[in-house]
Design an enzyme around this catalytic site. Structure first.
Site, mmCIF file in Angstrom:
data_model
loop_
_atom_site.group_PDB
_atom_site.id
_atom_site.type_symbol
_atom_site.label_atom_id
_atom_site.label_comp_id
_atom_site.label_asym_id
_atom_site.label_seq_id
_atom_site.Cartn_x
_atom_site.Cartn_y
_atom_site.Cartn_z
ATOM 1 N N ASP A 71 17.753 41.312 14.505
ATOM 2 C CA ASP A 71 18.290 42.351 15.384
ATOM 3 C C ASP A 71 17.208 43.318 15.839
ATOM 4 O O ASP A 71 17.329 43.938 16.909
ATOM 5 C CB ASP A 71 19.415 43.123 14.688
ATOM 6 C CG ASP A 71 20.759 42.412 14.802
ATOM 7 O OD1 ASP A 71 21.044 41.883 15.883
ATOM 8 O OD2 ASP A 71 21.508 42.372 13.811
ATOM 9 N N ILE A 147 31.965 43.645 -0.222
ATOM 10 C CA ILE A 147 31.541 44.464 -1.358
ATOM 11 C C ILE A 147 30.083 44.867 -1.224
ATOM 12 O O ILE A 147 29.670 45.949 -1.638
ATOM 13 C CB ILE A 147 31.806 43.718 -2.693
ATOM 14 C CG1 ILE A 147 31.635 44.667 -3.880
ATOM 15 C CG2 ILE A 147 30.912 42.477 -2.821
ATOM 16 C CD1 ILE A 147 32.114 44.078 -5.185
ATOM 17 N N LYS A 186 45.440 39.037 20.221
ATOM 18 C CA LYS A 186 46.043 39.610 19.027
ATOM 19 C C LYS A 186 45.236 40.814 18.551
ATOM 20 O O LYS A 186 44.034 40.711 18.316
ATOM 21 C CB LYS A 186 46.110 38.561 17.916
ATOM 22 C CG LYS A 186 47.097 37.426 18.198
ATOM 23 C CD LYS A 186 48.536 37.958 18.249
ATOM 24 C CE LYS A 186 49.538 36.818 18.440
ATOM 25 N NZ LYS A 186 50.921 37.337 18.529
ATOM 26 N N THR A 187 45.911 41.946 18.424
ATOM 27 C CA THR A 187 45.230 43.183 18.037
ATOM 28 C C THR A 187 45.298 43.466 16.539
ATOM 29 O O THR A 187 44.650 44.386 16.059
ATOM 30 C CB THR A 187 45.850 44.384 18.779
ATOM 31 O OG1 THR A 187 47.211 44.558 18.356
ATOM 32 C CG2 THR A 187 45.815 44.170 20.282
ATOM 33 N N CYS A 378 1.908 29.016 16.640
ATOM 34 C CA CYS A 378 1.741 29.014 15.184
ATOM 35 C C CYS A 378 1.591 27.568 14.683
ATOM 36 O O CYS A 378 0.549 26.955 14.895
ATOM 37 C CB CYS A 378 2.893 29.753 14.524
ATOM 38 S SG CYS A 378 2.562 30.229 12.807
ATOM 39 N N HIS A 518 2.460 34.857 17.210
ATOM 40 C CA HIS A 518 3.806 34.715 17.777
ATOM 41 C C HIS A 518 3.964 35.669 18.972
ATOM 42 O O HIS A 518 4.457 36.792 18.821
ATOM 43 C CB HIS A 518 4.870 35.019 16.719
ATOM 44 C CG HIS A 518 5.007 33.958 15.682
ATOM 45 N ND1 HIS A 518 5.868 32.897 15.809
ATOM 46 C CD2 HIS A 518 4.370 33.793 14.503
ATOM 47 C CE1 HIS A 518 5.770 32.117 14.741
ATOM 48 N NE2 HIS A 518 4.862 32.630 13.935
ATOM 49 N N GLU A 520 6.062 35.694 21.278
ATOM 50 C CA GLU A 520 7.458 35.964 21.649
ATOM 51 C C GLU A 520 7.955 37.302 21.128
ATOM 52 O O GLU A 520 8.889 37.894 21.691
ATOM 53 C CB GLU A 520 8.369 34.833 21.159
ATOM 54 C CG GLU A 520 8.509 34.707 19.650
ATOM 55 C CD GLU A 520 7.490 33.783 19.015
ATOM 56 O OE1 GLU A 520 7.766 33.251 17.924
ATOM 57 O OE2 GLU A 520 6.414 33.608 19.603
#
Length: 552
Positions: A71, A147, A186-187, A378, A518, A520
């Site tokens: 992310d 958890i 469906k909520t 790489c 790398h 990218e």
């Protein structure tokens, strides 16, 4: 004082919480705010560096050498702020930090507990990553009810209570599934998810409702009623063909206004013109090319997330639609390389382990012999170097010690495995932990003038690394004599950073390059990346040349 936007998720994972958070950050940045992002990962691994790409997806690397969640790649693609080690931490890091403090006696003999010691440490880490910014968006990994995520959610709740008024906002992303057999959305899953969040003391200020279609107003009203969230704060987030449409989608529904009002911020209006231009370029390409990516994680494209996005960015900046096919390098070992003939260019990405390597080597050989534009990243560079050593330099059974520790010609090896004594190559194998033993982060190198690399980068290249094995220095002179071009070396150890084939002479090739780093990781949709842009331009040139040849 920094203000906080906490982004949580419910019902199921993989709904695009990171994309949604990054899109909101992009809107806030477009309004003149100084924004950063932090990802909290609930797993106990210290970092994702030793986790399988099949299970976790790509490992993103920052300039300062942190191995982080994928992310953070989205964060860097959507906002201008560069991510660092402080922008991603795990349960493992938190517990490791607390245990070290306990061993040093910093808790003065107290019983160390999840509350307050673990939750306090989480808050300390959040404040450390947010320092110096107007707004910090904090994405909490996992889903409400897990958890593993509870300490992070509790820490966020405590931080919101301790912070001054109007300093925190909670945005919750949840699923609104469409049931085909019933023909309706469906909520109820969203209602239960919000209920679970409220049970632990967090009351969302806005809901991002993920669905495969826009959510009608009556469903939004129902979600608002049962979730105790204002109806205008129930935001519909439907499936789109490119993630770069999400900022405009969220802005059109007023999410940034809701956040700014809650935080008592009055920045200028959002200017999303750059995203509109990007989306227009994506939707209106003038050309088209087909490339293949030959790898070992082809079943899960999350493993190559940054690479795929970098190629798409290059398409944007060349007004080109890039079609990417993923070919399994292990299958290629048995089926052969004839299937590569239909592609305009070939890319071999990074990876670890022996599986599928011979298929990658065969791919590099095909690209070299058939003059197809080739980019090796790489491991993709290493297999190209092995292939050249075997079939051009005549180094029998050349290989990497990663795949064959006893190879007679270890053209790729660990630095600790090579040394020169009386002209003889001595192998020395050292065992160590897998975590923290790689060359990581950004490094700057000079580029040899007159090379393809110099055409692309200029005199200097600064890129990020994530690898253990290197091109063996003891073989570089022999490979250069055989015709290989080493266009960049590290300034101290003189390690190979870029290799390429010459454009003239016996081994001339129109476009063939391998890089140890790398690239990218530094590509963004706004700016693209010069290496990938050059690669796609080479693919376009090859397509045009082949068309002329067929018409001759």
């Amino acid at each position: 004082m920094t203000k906080f936007v906490f982004v949580t998720g419910g019902v199921v994972s993989s709904l695009g919480k990171g994309i949604a958070a990054a899109s909101l950050a992009a809107i806030l940045e477009s309004r003149g705010l100084k924004v950063t992002m932090i990802k909290l990962d609930p797993y106990i691994n210290v970092d994702p560096g030793t986790m399988s790409p099949f299970q976790h997806g790509e490992v993103f690397v920052t300039d300062d050498g942190a191995e982080t969640d994928l992310d953070l790649g989205h964060y860097e693609r959507f906002i201008s702020t560069r991510m660092h080690k402080v922008n991603n931490f795990t349960t493992g890091q938190i517990y490791e930090s607390v245990i070290r403090k306990e061993r040093r006696g910093e808790y003065l003999g107290k019983t160390v507990q999840v509350i307050p010691h673990i939750t306090n440490e989480i808050q300390n880490f959040i404040h450390r990553g947010a320092e110096g910014y107007d707004v910090a968006l904090v994405e909490i990994g996992g889903t409400v009810g897990d958890i593993e995520s509870l300490p992070f959610l509790e820490a966020a709740r405590q931080l919101s209570l301790r912070a001054p008024e109007n300093s925190t906002v909670f945005v919750h992303l949840t699923l609104v599934p469409y049931i085909a057999s019933a023909g309706e959305l469906k909520t109820k899953p969203t209602q239960h998810s919000v209920q679970k969040l409220r049970e632990i003391g967090i009351y969302p200020d806005a809901l991002l409702c993920r669905a495969d279609r826009a959510i009608p107003d009556d469903e939004r009203a129902k979600i608002s009623l049962f979730s105790n969230v204002r109806e205008d704060a129930v935001i519909s987030v439907w499936d789109v063909d490119t993630i770069y449409k999400i900022p405009q989608m969220l802005h059109d529904q007023g999410l940034d206004t809701i956040v700014c009002n809650k935080l008592k911020l009055s920045p200028p209006k959002a200017d999303l013109s750059i995203w509109s231009k990007l989306v227009y370029a994506i939707d209106h390409p003038e050309k088209e090319v087909s490339i293949c990516m030959v790898g070992k994680y082809v079943d899960l494209t999350e493993s190559y997330k940054s690479l795929i996005e970098a190629i798409r960015h290059a398409g944007i900046h060349t007004n080109c639609k890039v079609n990417i096919d993923f070919l399994d390098s292990e299958e290629m070992e048995t089926t052969g390389t004839d299937q590569l003939a239909k592609y305009d260019a070939i890319l071999v990405p990074g990876g670890f382990g022996k599986r599928g390597v011979e298929g990658k080597i065969a791919t590099a050989q095909y690209a070299r012999e058939h003059k197809v534009p080739y980019l090796g990243i790489c491991l993709g560079m290493q297999v190209a170097l092995i292939e050249f050593a075997r079939h051009v330099a005549g180094l029998k059974n050349a290989n990497s010690t990663e795949f064959d520790p006893d190879t007679e010609n270890p053209v790729i090896a660990l630095i600790t495995e090579w040394q020169n004594r009386s002209g003889q190559l001595e192998q020395r194998t050292e065992k160590s932990d897998l975590g923290g033993t790689m060359r990581l982060g950004a490094q700057t190198c000079s580029i040899e003038p007159g090379t393809l690399a110099a055409e692309i980068y200029g005199n200097v290249v600064t890129e990020r690394h994530r690898h253990r094995y290197e091109a063996n220095n003891l073989y570089l002179d022999e490979l250069k004599k055989a015709g290989l071009v080493i266009s960049a070396l590290t300034p101290t150890e003189k390690l190979c950073e870029i290799m390429e084939l010459p454009k003239t002479g016996e081994h001339a090739h129109p476009w063939y390059m391998g890089v140890q780093y790398h690239p990218e990781f530094k590509s963004t949709p706004r700016d693209g990346h010069p290496l990938f842009t050059a690669f796609i331009n080479a693919a376009l040139a090859n397509k045009e040349a082949r068309a002329k040849g067929n018409n001759a």
